[in-house]
Design a protein around this motif. Structure first.
Motif, short mmCIF file in Angstrom:
data_model
loop_
_atom_site.label_atom_id
_atom_site.label_comp_id
_atom_site.label_asym_id
_atom_site.label_seq_id
_atom_site.Cartn_x
_atom_site.Cartn_y
_atom_site.Cartn_z
N LYS A 34 82.72 199.09 39.51
CA LYS A 34 82.67 200.71 39.70
C LYS A 34 81.43 200.91 40.80
CE LYS A 34 80.38 204.24 36.94
NZ LYS A 34 80.75 205.67 37.03
N THR A 35 81.77 202.02 41.46
CA THR A 35 80.88 202.44 42.53
C THR A 35 79.77 203.30 41.85
OG1 THR A 35 82.41 202.38 44.31
CG2 THR A 35 80.42 203.66 44.75
N TYR A 36 78.55 203.02 41.94
CA TYR A 36 77.48 203.86 41.47
C TYR A 36 76.95 204.85 42.55
CZ TYR A 36 77.88 201.18 37.13
OH TYR A 36 78.30 200.62 35.79
N PRO A 37 77.15 206.14 42.73
CA PRO A 37 76.40 206.84 44.02
C PRO A 37 75.19 207.18 43.50
CG PRO A 37 78.48 207.96 43.01
CD PRO A 37 78.04 206.76 41.91
N LEU A 38 74.40 207.91 44.42
CA LEU A 38 73.06 207.90 44.07
C LEU A 38 72.84 209.08 43.04
CD1 LEU A 38 70.04 207.24 45.33
CD2 LEU A 38 70.27 209.42 46.63
N HIS A 39 73.74 210.10 43.34
CA HIS A 39 73.72 211.24 42.37
C HIS A 39 75.04 211.95 42.45
CE1 HIS A 39 72.19 214.90 40.21
NE2 HIS A 39 71.43 214.01 39.72
N GLU A 40 75.72 212.16 41.14
CA GLU A 40 76.88 212.83 41.25
C GLU A 40 76.88 213.87 40.18
OE1 GLU A 40 80.70 209.98 40.73
OE2 GLU A 40 79.41 209.71 39.25
N PRO A 41 77.51 215.25 40.82
CA PRO A 41 77.67 216.13 39.74
C PRO A 41 78.36 216.01 38.73
CG PRO A 41 78.70 216.43 41.81
CD PRO A 41 78.33 215.17 41.98
N GLU A 42 78.07 216.89 37.38
CA GLU A 42 79.02 216.27 36.36
C GLU A 42 79.36 218.08 35.89
OE1 GLU A 42 77.07 213.86 33.25
OE2 GLU A 42 77.93 215.31 31.69
N LEU A 303 67.61 208.41 31.06
CA LEU A 303 67.97 207.35 32.29
C LEU A 303 66.46 206.57 32.67
CD1 LEU A 303 70.13 205.87 33.92
CD2 LEU A 303 69.92 207.98 35.55
N TYR A 304 65.62 207.56 32.70
CA TYR A 304 64.19 206.90 32.98
C TYR A 304 63.77 205.77 32.16
CZ TYR A 304 58.97 206.98 33.34
OH TYR A 304 57.92 206.50 33.82
N GLY A 305 64.09 205.89 30.96
CA GLY A 305 63.70 205.31 30.03
C GLY A 305 64.50 203.87 30.05
N LEU A 306 65.76 203.95 30.13
CA LEU A 306 66.62 202.70 30.47
C LEU A 306 66.25 201.95 31.48
CD1 LEU A 306 70.25 204.27 29.74
CD2 LEU A 306 68.62 203.03 28.22
N TYR A 307 65.70 202.66 32.75
CA TYR A 307 65.34 202.03 34.08
C TYR A 307 64.07 200.96 33.65
CZ TYR A 307 69.08 203.36 37.23
OH TYR A 307 69.96 203.54 38.17
N GLN A 308 63.15 202.12 32.85
CA GLN A 308 61.87 201.36 32.49
C GLN A 308 61.84 200.15 32.00
OE1 GLN A 308 60.00 204.51 30.30
NE2 GLN A 308 58.23 204.46 31.48
N LEU A 393 67.15 205.02 42.96
CA LEU A 393 68.12 204.40 42.34
C LEU A 393 69.23 205.51 41.82
CD1 LEU A 393 65.71 202.22 40.14
CD2 LEU A 393 67.01 201.50 42.25
N PRO A 394 70.54 205.02 41.57
CA PRO A 394 71.45 205.90 40.99
C PRO A 394 70.91 206.62 39.74
CG PRO A 394 72.64 203.73 41.55
CD PRO A 394 71.17 203.60 41.72
N SER A 395 70.96 208.00 40.11
CA SER A 395 70.35 208.82 39.10
C SER A 395 71.31 210.24 38.69
CB SER A 395 69.35 209.34 39.76
OG SER A 395 68.32 208.61 40.41
N SER A 396 72.55 209.95 38.46
CA SER A 396 73.27 210.80 37.79
C SER A 396 73.18 211.09 36.24
CB SER A 396 74.85 210.19 38.10
OG SER A 396 75.17 210.15 39.40
#
Ligand code: PLP
Length: 404
Positions: A34-42, A303-308, A393-396
């Motif tokens: 998968k490509t992980y862009p910096l920020h993707e709209p949802e 997501l912040y928690g996961l990266y932490q 980091l990718p943040s979507s």
């Protein structure tokens, strides 16, 4: 035999920083195809319904009900008395600075660590940006350093702050809430008051961020949000001016809609205005996105928690954490290298891009860009140091919605 059983841990210990960063990221972004862009709209809400409604009724442009609806929703969410929707955040900054009284030959204090739109908007008023340093806790303007700098380098003259070196009026300051993290507003507001400088906020990145319980963009005389495609919510392109001053809000609406006087058929414009109106179809998209903002904010916190958790074991980096008494929207998650080693940031970025993880560095600081090489600036050592050590980091929100 002894050698082979010893080997793995030795390899682990000797892992290069780029490999450690990649290893940690793979815990959160596991799919190698998968490509992980910096920020993707949802778009998981009523986007289709609202946009379709614009097309079905023909109200895609300057007439329709979604602009008003979007503005009222923004007021409700941010607590600002007035929201005036505009075609993009940059246009919003231009008008906000103009309404703050910024005029030709003025200077405006702008962080060197920002997106180029902050500095560009100042030049649209005929003024020059005057770049100031940021601090490491929030990535925003350093209020203590700014106070000391203004004390030494400016004088007060009939209620104006004058740059001793250029003799120009420092009319305004434009703090920016970097990557969505609220800047130190208490200190900055005090500096603005003490030195007679108008404060306008570039809150383009900060919808959903609160400082001491108050929404960013509502502290200054005016503030500006952006709904560009890469921001926390998007209207395709778009922005909003926020203000608690009713007269300024009326002026903002007037100037951004070609300064036309309301009349059933007559085209009368009482001053030079701008075509900075947000089209109805963009507002429709914005309304649907704003309805989902609370959900996006939750996902981003998650997501912040996961990266932490993932970066706990990587000792040469820290994950940017929420400034005290602030609630950040965590538009972008940021990794900070503790030490700057020549070329290391590029090596990490190169490695991640090879793995289709599209992390990005911070912006090149403004004073290093060709159009601003001659602009005034203070010592910018923290900005320069951080620009060498920041990695977004990718943040979507979609990266964590499944984990909610
Ligand atoms: C996105 C952004 C803007 C401009 O917003 P647009 O809607 O893209 O014009 C301004 N300032 C900052 C700091 C931004 O990140």
């Amino acid at each position: 035999m002894i050698v082979t059983s010893f080997k793995p841990s030795k390899v682990e210990l000797g892992k290069s920083l780029p490999d450690q960063v990649l290893g940690a990221l793979r815990q959160v972004l596991p799919n190698k195809n998968k490509t992980y862009p910096l920020h993707e709209p949802e778009f998981s809400g009523r986007e289709w319904e609202y946009v379709k409604n614009c097309i079905e009724t023909g109200m895609v442009s300057s007439v329709g009900t979604y602009v008003d609806k979007f503005e009222r929703m923004l007021e409700e969410f941010t607590g600002a008395k007035h929201a005036v929707a505009v075609v993009n955040g940059t246009a919003g900054l231009h008008i906000a600075l103009k309404l703050a009284g910024v005029q030709a030959e003025d200077e405006v204090l702008v962080p060197a660590l920002t997106f180029v739109a902050s500095a560009n908007a100042v030049t649209y008023c005929g003024a020059s940006p005057h770049f100031v340093d940021s601090e490491e806790q929030t990535f925003g303007i350093d209020p203590d350093k700014l106070r000391e700098y203004l004390r030494k380098n400016t004088k007060q003259h009939s209620g104006f702050c004058i740059n001793r070196r250029t003799d120009k009026v420092i009319r305004a300051m434009l703090p920016m809430h970097t990557f969505g993290h609220p800047a130190k507003m208490e200190g900055l507001l005090k500096v603005a008051r003490d030195f007679h400088i108008v404060l306008v906020e570039d809150a383009a990145e900060a919808i959903g961020s609160f400082y001491h319980g108050q929404h960013t963009g509502t502290f200054g005389l005016l503030g500006v949000l952006s709904f560009n495609g890469n921001k926390t919510i998007t209207s395709g392109g778009g922005g909003s001016i926020l203000t608690n001053d009713s007269a300024l809000a009326r002026r903002a609406k007037h100037l951004t809609t070609t300064s036309k006087l309301s009349h059933s058929w007559e085209y009368r414009h009482d001053e030079i205005g701008y075509n900075y109106r947000l089209p109805n179809i963009n507002a429709a998209l914005g309304c649907a996105q704003l309805e989902q903002l609370p959900c996006f904010l939750k996902a981003k916190q998650k997501l912040y928690g996961l990266y932490q958790k993932a970066f706990q074991g990587v000792s040469d980096v820290t994950l940017f954490s929420q400034p005290e008494k602030s609630r950040s929207n965590f538009w972008l998650q940021t990794l900070i290298l503790k030490k700057h080693r020549d070329g290391e940031l590029s090596t990490i970025l190169k490695k991640l891009h090879e793995e289709k993880i599209l992390a990005r560095p911070a912006w090149i600081p403004m004073h290093q860009l060709a159009p601003f090489k001659k602009s005034s600036h203070m010592d910018l050592r923290t900005t320069e140091s951080m620009a060498n050590r920041i990695l977004n980091l990718p943040s979507s929100p979609s990266l964590a919605t499944k984990a909610l």
